[in-house]
Scaffold this active site. Structure first.
Site, PDB file in Angstrom:
ATOM      1  N   TYR A 155       0.850  -1.205   0.000  1.00 28.25           N
ATOM      2  CA  TYR A 155       0.000   0.000   0.000  1.00 28.25           C
ATOM      3  C   TYR A 155       0.887   1.258   0.000  1.00 28.25           C
ATOM      4  CZ  TYR A 155      -4.351   2.593   0.530  1.00 28.25           C
ATOM      5  OH  TYR A 155      -5.424   3.434   0.316  1.00 28.25           O
ATOM      6  N   LYS A 162      -3.326   8.636   2.539  1.00 26.70           N
ATOM      7  CA  LYS A 162      -4.570   8.463   3.319  1.00 26.70           C
ATOM      8  C   LYS A 162      -4.436   9.095   4.716  1.00 26.70           C
ATOM      9  CE  LYS A 162      -7.267   6.215   0.420  1.00 26.70           C
ATOM     10  NZ  LYS A 162      -8.311   6.973  -0.334  1.00 26.70           N
TER      11      LYS A 162
END
Ligand code: NAD
Ligand code: 0WE
Length: 263
Positions: A155, A162
């Protein structure tokens, strides 16, 4: 009918598997009037039938990497809606080479810049451009992921983006509170969408999720949509700056229960 008399703009609907599609169906069911933005012409053919089902003919191009595109999309929207009641930001992107391999090896300045620009700044940019058109009691909503606060393979820089998006949610909430505009995020569990389809070993991630999550399964875009409808409704009038997990409980479990069973 949670959203009767609410006009809500939905971004990030790429196809019927998009989380934005689950949100659109739920909001339509709850009585909202909907408008949509799409990234480019290519995505319009997927969006049209879904917008039709949701009784919407307001489809506007908006590439959030471009300030002029954001500005003109809200100008176009203002021809249909003078005022509206909120928007859903369901947009995230990092270059594919950033999302496979060791974080320190693959991350570069350009990838970092793009991930943060498209996945976090764009939320601020959309709020900035639309603020004058937002009614009191409006609600803004974005979609985030657990990679913001916990590490996992691949990720990578999206986790950083995020984390930025979640801080963005809180600062926007602080800024827009005086206008009685709420700003929240939903942290969704993994769902097999277009953005997930290129991701290596995504199926294995889904089964590990089911294994650890208290509910023993993954979540659907429809379940995210139901929470999104609530968050944008006046029933959530006391909630702002909050990250709500819709992940079958995955984030609260340190270990799968069944691993330690004797059977
Ligand atoms: P998706 O591919 O269906 O949606 C991503 C959207 O981002 C697409 O519609 C795409 O057009 C849009 N987008 C990318 N760059 C853009 C740009 N420059 N301008 C305008 N739009 C742009 O995938 P999704 O999984 O539905 O993703 C929606 C949101 O949900 C993203 O923020 C994603 O990070 C988040 N999310 C996804 C999951 C998951 O497992 N699928 C889990 C948690 C959070
Ligand atoms: O936020 C996301 C999707 C993020 C994403 C995915 C892509 C793939 C295609 C952003 N940019 C791109 N760019 C591309 O070119 N998710 C939460 C879904 C997701 O993506 C992962 C995950 C999960 C979960 C990537 C690696 C590891 C786990």
């Amino acid at each position: 009918m949670l959203l009767k008399n609410k006009k809500i703009l939905i971004s990030g609907l790429a196809n019927k598997y998009s989380i934005a599609a689950g949100i659109a169906y739920a909001m339509h069911r709850e009585g909202a009037e909907l408008a949509f933005t799409y990234q480019n012409e290519r995505l319009l053919k997927n969006l049209r039938p879904i917008a039709d089902e949701c009784g919407s003919n307001i489809l506007i191009e908006c590439d959030v990497s471009n300030d002029d595109s954001i500005k003109s999309s809200f100008e176009e929207l203002s021809k249909k809606w003078k005022k509206f009641d909120g928007f859903v930001h369901s947009i995230g992107f990092a270059p594919a080479d950033q999302l496979e391999g060791d974080f320190l090896e693959v991350t570069n300045r350009e990838g970092f810049k793009i991930a943060h620009d498209i996945s976090s700044y764009s939320f601020t940019a959309m709020a900035k451009e639309s603020k004058s058109m937002l009614n009191e009691n409006s609600a803004l909503l974005t979609l985030t992921y657990l990679g913001s606060t916990q590490t996992m393979p691949n990720y990578n820089v999206m986790g950083l983006a995020k984390a930025s998006l979640e801080a963005n949610t809180r600062f926007l909430a602080a800024s827009l509170g005086k206008d009685n505009i709420r700003v929240n995020a939903i942290s969704a569990g993994p769902i097999k969408t277009l953005a997930a389809s290129g991701v290596k070993n995504f199926r294995k991630m889904l089964s590990q999720h089911s294994n650890k999550a208290p509910l023993g399964r993954t979540v659907t875009a429809e379940e995210v949509g139901n929470v999104a409808a609530f968050m944008c409704s006046d029933y959530a009038s006391g909630i702002t700056g909050e990250i709500t997990y819709v992940d079958a409980g995955f984030n609260i479990a340190a270990m799968p229960l069944n691993e330690l069973n004797d059977d």
